[in-house]
Design a protein around this motif. Structure first.
Motif, PDB file in Angstrom:
ATOM      1  N   GLU A  69      -4.127   6.924   0.451  1.00 21.48           N
ATOM      2  CA  GLU A  69      -3.794   7.403   1.797  1.00 21.48           C
ATOM      3  C   GLU A  69      -4.722   6.793   2.845  1.00 21.48           C
ATOM      4  O   GLU A  69      -4.279   6.441   3.943  1.00 21.48           O
ATOM      5  N   GLU A  70      -6.011   6.679   2.489  1.00 20.55           N
ATOM      6  CA  GLU A  70      -6.964   6.047   3.407  1.00 20.55           C
ATOM      7  C   GLU A  70      -6.616   4.578   3.614  1.00 20.55           C
ATOM      8  O   GLU A  70      -6.657   4.065   4.743  1.00 20.55           O
ATOM      9  N   LEU A  71      -6.257   3.890   2.507  1.00 21.90           N
ATOM     10  CA  LEU A  71      -5.892   2.474   2.597  1.00 21.90           C
ATOM     11  C   LEU A  71      -4.637   2.294   3.439  1.00 21.90           C
ATOM     12  O   LEU A  71      -4.573   1.385   4.281  1.00 21.90           O
ATOM     13  N   ALA A  79       0.833  -1.203   0.000  1.00 19.54           N
ATOM     14  CA  ALA A  79       0.000   0.000   0.000  1.00 19.54           C
ATOM     15  C   ALA A  79       0.870   1.256   0.000  1.00 19.54           C
ATOM     16  O   ALA A  79       0.581   2.230  -0.719  1.00 19.54           O
ATOM     17  N   ALA A  80       1.948   1.251   0.804  1.00 17.99           N
ATOM     18  CA  ALA A  80       2.860   2.399   0.853  1.00 17.99           C
ATOM     19  C   ALA A  80       3.583   2.577  -0.479  1.00 17.99           C
ATOM     20  O   ALA A  80       3.754   3.701  -0.971  1.00 17.99           O
ATOM     21  N   GLN A  81       3.996   1.466  -1.071  1.00 16.63           N
ATOM     22  CA  GLN A  81       4.713   1.528  -2.353  1.00 16.63           C
ATOM     23  C   GLN A  81       3.801   2.042  -3.462  1.00 16.63           C
ATOM     24  O   GLN A  81       4.212   2.876  -4.294  1.00 16.63           O
ATOM     25  N   ASP A  82       2.571   1.579  -3.477  1.00 16.88           N
ATOM     26  CA  ASP A  82       1.614   2.012  -4.496  1.00 16.88           C
ATOM     27  C   ASP A  82       1.308   3.506  -4.355  1.00 16.88           C
ATOM     28  O   ASP A  82       1.201   4.224  -5.356  1.00 16.88           O
ATOM     29  N   LEU A  83       1.179   3.981  -3.108  1.00 18.16           N
ATOM     30  CA  LEU A  83       0.913   5.409  -2.877  1.00 18.16           C
ATOM     31  C   LEU A  83       2.088   6.265  -3.335  1.00 18.16           C
ATOM     32  O   LEU A  83       1.903   7.315  -3.953  1.00 18.16           O
TER      33      LEU A  83
END
Length: 442
Positions: free
Chosen positions: A378-380, A323-327
Motif C-alpha cells: 500500500e505504501e509502494l 504495484a496495484a496488481q501485486d497488492l
C-alpha cells in the motif's frame, strides 16, 4: 507600518497606538519575507539573465583517444561573461569543449529531468545533404554549422526556467577541468533506464494516458513531415544549383558572341556579365538555405526528445500498474488464507488437497507476513501514484511551454524561408531586366 498592520490577521494585530514597541519585530518579519520573495524570484530566473554565452569558434586538434590511438577531433570555444558586474561567482572568460562533452551533458539532463523535453544537439553526421555539401564531420562548413547548433543548444538550456539553474550545467560553462568528475559523481549513469525496459513497458501498459499516447503519435507524424520536407528541399537545392550554374553558359556564349560583333558587342558583353553574376549567386543562396534547414532539423531531433518523455511516462505507468496488481494479489491471498478457500485453480490448492491443510499456527504466521507485505504494498502504491501524478503535472507544464516555443520558431523559420525565396526570385528578375536593358541598347 500602518499598511503592514492592516494586512495582519486581527488576532495578530497589536494595538495601533503601540507600533513603536513592535517596530523591531515588524522589521524582522518584513525583511525575512522580502528575502524569501527575492530568493524565489532568483530561483525562477534563467541563467541568461546572469550570463552571456556563445560558442565563438571551432578548432581542429590531434591527440590520442581512450585506446591510445591517434585521432583528429574538433573542439569548440565557449565564451561566458557576466551580464551584471556584481555577479558573486567569478567565471573564466573562455574554455574548450568537445562534442562528446556536450553529449555527456545532455545525457545527464535527460536522466536528471525525465519530465522535461531536453533541447537536442546538432547532428553528429550531416543528414539530408545535397551533392555539393560534404558529409565529412571535419568539413569546415559542417563544423561551422555545428558550432552554431551547439551555441543554440546552450542558449536553449540557459533560457529554460529549470535547466538553467542546474549546478552541473553551470560547471559545464565555467569549470573546464573539474566538470567531468562533478557530473560523474552525481551517479546519473546508474539511473539510466535501458531502452529495452522502456520499450517493453510501452507494450505492456494496460491503461495508457490518452494525452501522452496522442503526443507520441503527433511526434511521430511531425518527424515524418519534417523529414519529407528536408528531403524535398535537398532535391530542389540539387536542381536549383544546376539551373543557376548552367546560366553561366549564357555568360560564356554572350562573351564569345560579342567578340565578332561591332554594334552589338558591348550589349552582349554586359549581358554576359549579368549572367555570370546570376550563376555565382547560387552559392550564397544555398548557404543561407542551410541555416533554415538546420532550424527544421532541430525540431526533427526535438521529436525524439518528446518521445523520450512519453516513454518515461509509460515506464512509470507500468510500474504503478504492477504495484496495484501485486497488492491485489496479496489481498486475495490473505482472504483465501483467512477463509481457507481457494477461488481459482492454483498450485497451493492442489498441494492442500494432496498433503492436507496447514496448521493454525502456520496459517497465522503466513497471515502476519501477508499483512506486512500488504502494508508495504500500500505504501509502494501510494508512492507510485504520487510519482506518476507529479511526473504528469511537471511534464505537461513543460510540454505546453515547448508547444508555444515550437509554434513560434517554426512559423518564423517558414516565413523567413519564404521571404528568402521571394528575394531570390526578385534577384533573378533583376538580372533578366538588366540583360533586357543591355539588349535594348544594342
Amino acid at each position: 507600518l500602518k499598511i503592514i498592520w492592516g494586512s495582519l490577521p486581527k488576532a495578530l494585530r497589536p494595538p495601533l497606538w503601540e507600533p513603536l514597541l513592535y517596530m523591531d519585530a515588524f522589521c524582522f518579519v518584513v525583511c525575512n519575507l522580502l528575502a524569501f520573495v527575492f530568493q524565489m524570484v532568483e530561483k525562477g530566473t534563467s541563467l541568461l539573465k546572469k550570463l552571456e554565452m556563445n560558442v565563438s569558434e571551432a578548432e581542429k586538434r590531434t591527440g590520442k583517444n581512450s585506446v591510445n590511438m591517434q585521432e583528429t577531433y574538433t573542439v569548440y570555444l565557449i565564451e561566458t561573461r557576466s551580464a551584471h558586474t556584481d555577479l558573486n561567482t567569478p567565471v573564466p572568460d573562455m574554455l574548450w569543449r568537445r562534442y562528446s562533452e556536450f553529449e555527456l551533458l545532455r545525457t545527464y539532463l535527460l536522466v536528471t529531468y525525465p519530465f522535461i523535453i531536453i533541447p537536442p544537439l546538432p547532428e553528429k553526421r550531416a543528414e539530408f545533404v545535397w551533392h555539393k555539401l560534404s558529409a565529412d564531420n571535419l568539413d569546415p562548413d559542417f563544423v561551422e554549422r555545428r558550432r552554431v547548433g551547439l551555441e543554440n543548444f546552450l542558449l536553449r538550456v540557459a533560457s529554460h526556467p529549470l535547466l538553467s539553474n542546474d549546478k552541473i550545467f553551470f560547471l559545464f560553462l565555467t569549470d573546464e577541468k573539474g566538470w567531468r568528475d562533478a557530473v560523474l559523481e552525481t551517479g546519473f549513469q546508474d539511473k539510466v533506464d535501458s531502452r529495452l525496459k522502456s520499450l517493453s513497458a510501452s507494450f505492456r501498459v494496460k491503461n495508457p494516458d490518452k494525452r501522452f499516447t496522442a503526443l507520441k503519435q503527433y511526434s511521430d507524424e511531425l518527424n515524418t513531415a519534417i523529414s519529407q520536407l528536408l528531403r524535398i528541399r535537398a532535391r530542389v537545392a540539387d536542381r536549383l544549383y544546376g539551373v543557376y550554374k548552367v546560366h553561366g553558359n549564357y555568360g560564356r556564349v554572350f562573351s564569345e558572341w560579342s567578340a565578332i560583333e561591332k554594334e552589338m558587342g558591348d550589349g552582349l558583353q554586359s549581358a554576359g556579365h549579368h549572367m555570370d553574376t546570376y550563376a555565382a549567386s547560387i552559392d550564397d543562396i544555398l548557404e543561407e538555405e542551410e541555416h533554415y534547414a538546420d532550424q527544421l532539423k532541430e525540431y526533427l531531433f526535438y521529436t525524439e526528445a518528446v518521445r523520450s518523455v512519453c516513454r518515461k511516462h509509460e515506464l512509470i505507468q507500468y510500474e504503478l500498474e504492477m504495484a496495484a496488481q501485486d497488492l491485489t494479489y496479496k489481498k486475495q491471498q490473505r482472504e483465501e488464507l483467512a477463509t481457507g478457500t481457494v477461488r481459482v485453480f492454483s498450485l497451493k490448492g492442489m498441494t492442500s488437497k494432496l498433503f492436507g491443510q496447514e496448521s493454525q499456527e502456520q496459517r497465522e504466521q503466513k497471515l502476519m507476513a501477508l499483512e506486512q507485505d500488504i502494508k508495504e504494498g500500500e505504501e509502494l502504491l501510494k508512492e507510485k501514484n504520487q510519482e506518476c501524478h507529479e511526473f504528469v503535472q511537471s511534464a505537461w507544464k513543460d510540454i505546453e511551454r515547448f508547444k508555444e516555443q515550437k509554434d513560434r520558431d517554426l512559423r518564423e523559420a517558414l516565413i523567413s524561408y519564404a521571404i528568402m525565396q521571394i528575394s531570390m526570385c526578385k534577384k533573378g528578375i533583376q538580372v533578366w531586366s538588366n540583360a533586357k536593358e543591355c539588349f535594348s541598347k544594342m
